[in-house]
Design an enzyme around this catalytic site. Structure first.
Site, PDB file in Angstrom:
ATOM      1  N   GLU A   1      -8.093  -5.009   5.141  1.00  0.00           N
ATOM      2  CA  GLU A   1      -7.939  -4.698   3.719  1.00  0.00           C
ATOM      3  C   GLU A   1      -6.775  -5.477   3.110  1.00  0.00           C
ATOM      4  O   GLU A   1      -6.842  -5.887   1.955  1.00  0.00           O
ATOM      5  CB  GLU A   1      -7.741  -3.189   3.548  1.00  0.00           C
ATOM      6  CG  GLU A   1      -9.024  -2.425   3.819  1.00  0.00           C
ATOM      7  CD  GLU A   1      -8.821  -0.931   4.009  1.00  0.00           C
ATOM      8  OE1 GLU A   1      -8.259  -0.552   5.055  1.00  0.00           O
ATOM      9  OE2 GLU A   1      -9.236  -0.155   3.153  1.00  0.00           O
TER      10      GLU A   1
ATOM     11  N   ARG B   1      -2.449  -2.119  -3.570  1.00  0.00           N
ATOM     12  CA  ARG B   1      -3.659  -1.346  -3.348  1.00  0.00           C
ATOM     13  C   ARG B   1      -3.614  -0.122  -4.244  1.00  0.00           C
ATOM     14  O   ARG B   1      -2.667   0.674  -4.193  1.00  0.00           O
ATOM     15  CB  ARG B   1      -3.723  -0.897  -1.895  1.00  0.00           C
ATOM     16  CG  ARG B   1      -5.015  -0.228  -1.620  1.00  0.00           C
ATOM     17  CD  ARG B   1      -4.935   0.794  -0.555  1.00  0.00           C
ATOM     18  NE  ARG B   1      -6.290   1.188  -0.265  1.00  0.00           N
ATOM     19  CZ  ARG B   1      -6.736   1.485   0.914  1.00  0.00           C
ATOM     20  NH1 ARG B   1      -5.948   1.439   1.936  1.00  0.00           N
ATOM     21  NH2 ARG B   1      -7.987   1.830   1.089  1.00  0.00           N
TER      22      ARG B   1
ATOM     23  N   GLU C   1     -14.897   0.175  15.122  1.00  0.00           N
ATOM     24  CA  GLU C   1     -14.497  -1.034  15.864  1.00  0.00           C
ATOM     25  C   GLU C   1     -14.335  -0.779  17.354  1.00  0.00           C
ATOM     26  O   GLU C   1     -14.472  -1.698  18.162  1.00  0.00           O
ATOM     27  CB  GLU C   1     -13.152  -1.561  15.309  1.00  0.00           C
ATOM     28  CG  GLU C   1     -13.267  -2.152  13.924  1.00  0.00           C
ATOM     29  CD  GLU C   1     -11.897  -2.356  13.269  1.00  0.00           C
ATOM     30  OE1 GLU C   1     -10.873  -2.419  13.979  1.00  0.00           O
ATOM     31  OE2 GLU C   1     -11.855  -2.449  12.027  1.00  0.00           O
TER      32      GLU C   1
ATOM     33  N   HIS D   1     -13.251   3.182  -0.311  1.00  0.00           N
ATOM     34  CA  HIS D   1     -13.167   2.135   0.729  1.00  0.00           C
ATOM     35  C   HIS D   1     -13.741   0.806   0.245  1.00  0.00           C
ATOM     36  O   HIS D   1     -14.186  -0.008   1.061  1.00  0.00           O
ATOM     37  CB  HIS D   1     -13.931   2.544   2.014  1.00  0.00           C
ATOM     38  CG  HIS D   1     -13.265   3.641   2.792  1.00  0.00           C
ATOM     39  ND1 HIS D   1     -13.978   4.616   3.451  1.00  0.00           N
ATOM     40  CD2 HIS D   1     -11.960   3.910   3.020  1.00  0.00           C
ATOM     41  CE1 HIS D   1     -13.140   5.446   4.053  1.00  0.00           C
ATOM     42  NE2 HIS D   1     -11.903   5.044   3.799  1.00  0.00           N
TER      43      HIS D   1
ATOM     44  N   ARG E   1     -12.407  16.149   7.184  1.00  0.00           N
ATOM     45  CA  ARG E   1     -13.172  16.439   5.960  1.00  0.00           C
ATOM     46  C   ARG E   1     -14.624  16.747   6.306  1.00  0.00           C
ATOM     47  O   ARG E   1     -15.199  16.102   7.175  1.00  0.00           O
ATOM     48  CB  ARG E   1     -13.128  15.239   5.004  1.00  0.00           C
ATOM     49  CG  ARG E   1     -11.795  15.049   4.332  1.00  0.00           C
ATOM     50  CD  ARG E   1     -11.771  13.772   3.519  1.00  0.00           C
ATOM     51  NE  ARG E   1     -10.764  12.854   4.020  1.00  0.00           N
ATOM     52  CZ  ARG E   1     -10.676  11.582   3.681  1.00  0.00           C
ATOM     53  NH1 ARG E   1     -11.531  11.047   2.831  1.00  0.00           N
ATOM     54  NH2 ARG E   1      -9.724  10.827   4.175  1.00  0.00           N
TER      55      ARG E   1
ATOM     56  N   ASN F   1       0.872  -1.178   0.000  1.00  0.00           N
ATOM     57  CA  ASN F   1       0.000   0.000   0.000  1.00  0.00           C
ATOM     58  C   ASN F   1       0.907   1.225   0.000  1.00  0.00           C
ATOM     59  O   ASN F   1       1.461   1.605   1.030  1.00  0.00           O
ATOM     60  CB  ASN F   1      -0.889  -0.033   1.250  1.00  0.00           C
ATOM     61  CG  ASN F   1      -1.909   1.089   1.275  1.00  0.00           C
ATOM     62  OD1 ASN F   1      -1.877   1.983   0.442  1.00  0.00           O
ATOM     63  ND2 ASN F   1      -2.812   1.034   2.231  1.00  0.00           N
TER      64      ASN F   1
END
Ligand code: AMP
Length: 400
Positions: free
Chosen positions: A384, A90, A334, A179, A240, A7
């Site tokens: 992921e 990724r 989580e 995502h 954001r 990644n």
């Protein structure tokens, strides 16, 4: 197969080596401050653990460091580079071109480069990681796994904005959703955990991290995703703003004498719970601590966050004409049981009731709704890297 998952960001590169048969993580780590001073973190399942400064002038040197360490007789988990069967990369934005994972060829790189304008912060950084691996491992299969691909099943009624159609035709301005790797992994894991067929359930995944998005997955296919043309749309996030009236931005620009670049920087970096809490923090743990100390704006920031999540869940239940599973994942989803409880308190009309004890349990997967709840509410740790390794292995197996 041994899969190296990469990644690659602009100055960092995360990696894992996963055995696709056992799905065990053999080693993982992170190269940080690439092009600055370089820092290397590395851990193996055999107990080796490193955290040290390593000069890395570019991504190629970072990949070199990773491969050297992985194949080191004392610290490594492989004998030599060639034991890596596949590298799974990724890749953030595949535009409309990529609806699934692909073998990275010259054509794919060319097509991805054409998407650079859509994700200027991410795609070029991803490609630098791809190029570094291709140079150092020219004979190893490289597979690209896109964050946008899973969302490509959205229909035009979900992905088009209410803008003149010509702008979609000319510039591909539409909602892409992000995502996707996490939403795919989590929606399937939820069905598996509940003993359901993923092709027969309606799931809403709430990926609530520093970047946050909600995804409606009906019978295994994405119906809608709260992120849009960029990862700015949708929920209120760490920094954001999420959904905002474009008209307010013109007004703000005039009042504060700002240009479009400055406005976009405010929306991406100074907004969200950070901005609402008057720059107190973008970190939900810190906001929670402040809430306990009666920091009014920290409380407000968390309230706004939870409210917006609940509104999206409601709209996605409508979009799918029902919902079987609601799943919380990523850093906040989580770990923050209070936020989960607050979100679920808006959802009683769906027949949702939460088991307070289960809601505080920490596990890879846990059902937090009680026996009377009409919808299953779950908390599932996203993974992921494992999803990328699975995709990479599936592409590689398809070739043999
Ligand atoms: P992510 O982007 O998925 O790494 O998530 C980062 C967000 O998760 C940050 O806002 C963290 O504050 C939040 N987070 C991580 N651990 C916890 C925790 N134990 N309780 C509340 N929030 C947490």
């Amino acid at each position: 197969m041994k899969i190296l998952v990469i990644n690659s960001g602009s100055s960092s590169l995360k990696f894992q080596v996963i055995d696709s048969e056992t799905e065990r993580v053999l080693a993982k780590g992170l190269c940080e401050r690439i092009g600055i001073d370089g820092r290397f973190t590395y851990k193996t399942d055999t107990g080796v653990s490193l955290k040290e400064p390593v000069p890395m002038k570019d991504h190629k040197q970072a990949v070199h460091t990773i491969l050297d360490t992985l194949s080191d007789p004392d610290k490594g988990v492989i004998g030599e580079f060639s034991e890596i069967d596949v590298v799974g990369h990724r890749l953030v934005h595949g535009g409309e071109k990529f609806t699934g994972s692909v073998v990275i060829s010259e054509e794919v790189i060319h097509a991805m480069t054409e998407c650079n304008d859509l994700a200027p912060l991410h795609n070029p950084a991803n490609l630098v990681g791809v190029e570094a691996c291709r140079e150092l491992m020219p004979d190893t299969l490289m597979v690209g796994v896109f964050d946008t691909a899973f969302n490509q099943t959205m229909e035009p009624k979900a992905f088009l904005y209410g803008l003149p159609y010509k702008y979609y035709e000319r510039h591909k301005i539409r909602r892409y959703g992000f995502h996707g790797i996490s939403h795919k992994y989590v929606s399937r894991r939820a069905a598996q955990f509940m003993g359901q067929d993923p092709g027969r359930v309606k799931t809403i995944v709430c990926h609530l991290g520093n970047g946050a998005s909600i995804c409606a997955v009906k019978y295994g296919q994405v119906v809608d995703n709260s992120m849009g043309f960029t990862p700015l749309e949708g929920l209120v996030m760490g920094t954001r703003c999420g959904d905002v009236d474009a008209g307010a931005l013109e007004y703000l620009a005039k009042k504060e004498d700002l240009d479009i670049k400055q406005i976009v920087a405010i929306l991406n970096q100074e907004s969200g719970v950070l901005g609402i809490s008057k720059n107190f923090s973008s970190d939900f743990r810190e906001l929670k601590d402040a809430e306990i100390k009666y920091h009014e704006k920290a409380t407000l920031a968390r309230e706004i966050f939870a409210y917006r999540v609940a509104k999206y869940v409601g709209s996605y239940a409508a979009a799918m004409n029902g919902v079987d599973n609601i799943v919380f994942t990523a850093g906040i989803g989580e770990n923050d049981s209070d936020i989960r409880e607050e979100i679920c308190s808006y959802l009683e009309y769906l027949g949702i009731t939460i088991d307070e004890v289960k809601n505080r349990e920490q596990a890879e997967a846990v059902k937090i709704s009680d026996g009377t709840s009409r919808v299953n509410v779950l908390v599932i740790k996203t993974n992921e890297e494992l999803e990328i390794a699975r995709e990479a292995a599936a592409v590689a197996e398809g070739l043999v």
